[in-house]
Design a protein around this motif. Structure first.
Motif, PDB file in Angstrom:
ATOM      1  N   LEU A  56       0.806  -1.247   0.061  1.00  0.00           N
ATOM      2  CA  LEU A  56      -0.032   0.075   0.038  1.00  0.00           C
ATOM      3  C   LEU A  56       0.779   1.270  -0.226  1.00  0.00           C
ATOM      4  N   PRO A  57       0.960   1.956  -1.103  1.00  0.00           N
ATOM      5  CA  PRO A  57       1.471   3.085  -0.971  1.00  0.00           C
ATOM      6  C   PRO A  57       1.454   4.048  -0.034  1.00  0.00           C
ATOM      7  N   PRO A  71       0.897  12.280   2.332  1.00  0.00           N
ATOM      8  CA  PRO A  71      -0.005  13.195   1.337  1.00  0.00           C
ATOM      9  C   PRO A  71       0.608  13.493   0.059  1.00  0.00           C
ATOM     10  N   LEU A  72       2.221  13.564  -0.079  1.00  0.00           N
ATOM     11  CA  LEU A  72       2.816  13.692  -1.244  1.00  0.00           C
ATOM     12  C   LEU A  72       2.995  12.684  -2.121  1.00  0.00           C
ATOM     13  N   GLY A  75      -0.789  12.397  -3.568  1.00  0.00           N
ATOM     14  CA  GLY A  75      -0.830  13.465  -4.646  1.00  0.00           C
ATOM     15  C   GLY A  75       0.055  13.217  -5.789  1.00  0.00           C
ATOM     16  N   ALA A  76       1.206  12.745  -5.869  1.00  0.00           N
ATOM     17  CA  ALA A  76       1.929  12.248  -7.081  1.00  0.00           C
ATOM     18  C   ALA A  76       1.157  11.195  -7.781  1.00  0.00           C
ATOM     19  N   LEU A  77       0.886  10.063  -7.201  1.00  0.00           N
ATOM     20  CA  LEU A  77       0.487   8.866  -7.642  1.00  0.00           C
ATOM     21  C   LEU A  77      -0.864   9.347  -8.140  1.00  0.00           C
ATOM     22  N   LEU A 147       9.697   4.479  -6.992  1.00  0.00           N
ATOM     23  CA  LEU A 147      10.496   5.451  -6.257  1.00  0.00           C
ATOM     24  C   LEU A 147      10.125   5.510  -4.740  1.00  0.00           C
ATOM     25  N   GLN A 148       8.682   5.622  -4.464  1.00  0.00           N
ATOM     26  CA  GLN A 148       8.193   5.690  -3.122  1.00  0.00           C
ATOM     27  C   GLN A 148       8.633   4.450  -2.325  1.00  0.00           C
ATOM     28  N   VAL A 149       8.721   3.198  -3.078  1.00  0.00           N
ATOM     29  CA  VAL A 149       9.173   1.781  -2.610  1.00  0.00           C
ATOM     30  C   VAL A 149      10.461   2.047  -1.874  1.00  0.00           C
TER      31      VAL A 149
END
Length: 192
Positions: A56-57, A71-72, A75-77, A147-149
């Motif tokens: 889950l991102p 939230p960033l 927002g990006a996804l 990138l978030q992972v």
């Protein structure tokens, strides 16, 4: 050729500043002054953060207690998904209109009944543009997900390191006593 000479000159200057004025060998024995209990150091923490973030991102960032990043990430996804949907809708509209114009049937861009007029060439260009933008937006969204992972894993890894003001890296200008010129050096300071 001129640039190659500059690179060689810069390299020689950098290595020339690393002089040693010592006449005898100095042996320094260092002792580790920090002790971390096994509870503070979790070897699987980066893997857990990456796994949670992949499921889950934002969950990996929550695991790292970096709640302000969630939230960033969404927002990006969400922006990437929005632009994918926007371009996909426009692509399908242009494609449907192009197919109807080939069959000689009326469509929303035929110029009749107050509709705007787009030629077949314009509809082809619109399809290509919207398809390219759609594919790019899905690629960017997937890259942001990966990138978030990676960010969650890296952050969990870096949280395990002791970062404190006793370790500093600061550039300084000192006077070289042998030739009486100023030299730019970088010093690494340990304070105990």
């Amino acid at each position: 050729m001129f640039q190659k000479k500059n690179y060689i000159l810069i390299t020689v200057i950098l290595f020339a500043t690393f002089k040693s004025f010592s006449q005898e060998d100095l042996i320094i024995k260092a002792q580790d002054s920090t002790f971390m209990s096994p509870v503070e150091f979790d070897m699987l923490s980066p893997a857990k953060a990456a796994f949670y973030s992949a499921i889950l991102p934002g969950l990996g960032q929550a695991y790292n207690k970096k709640y302000w990043k969630i939230p960033l990430i969404y927002g990006a996804l969400g922006g990437g998904i929005y632009f994918y949907d926007f371009n996909n809708t426009r692509y399908n509209r242009a494609r449907t209109a192009f197919k109807l114009s080939l069959d000689g049937k009326p469509h929303e861009f035929d110029g009749e009944n107050g509709n705007i007029f787009l030629s077949e060439d314009a509809l082809i260009r619109a399809q290509k543009t919207y398809k390219k933008d759609r594919d790019l937006s899905i690629l960017v969204t997937v890259a942001l997900y990966v990138l978030q992972v990676l960010e969650a894993s890296t952050n969990a890894h870096l949280l395990q390191h002791n970062v404190d003001d006793n370790l500093t890296l600061s550039p300084q200008i000192i006077k070289d006593v042998t030739n009486n010129k100023s030299v730019m050096v970088a010093s690494l300071n340990f304070k105990f």
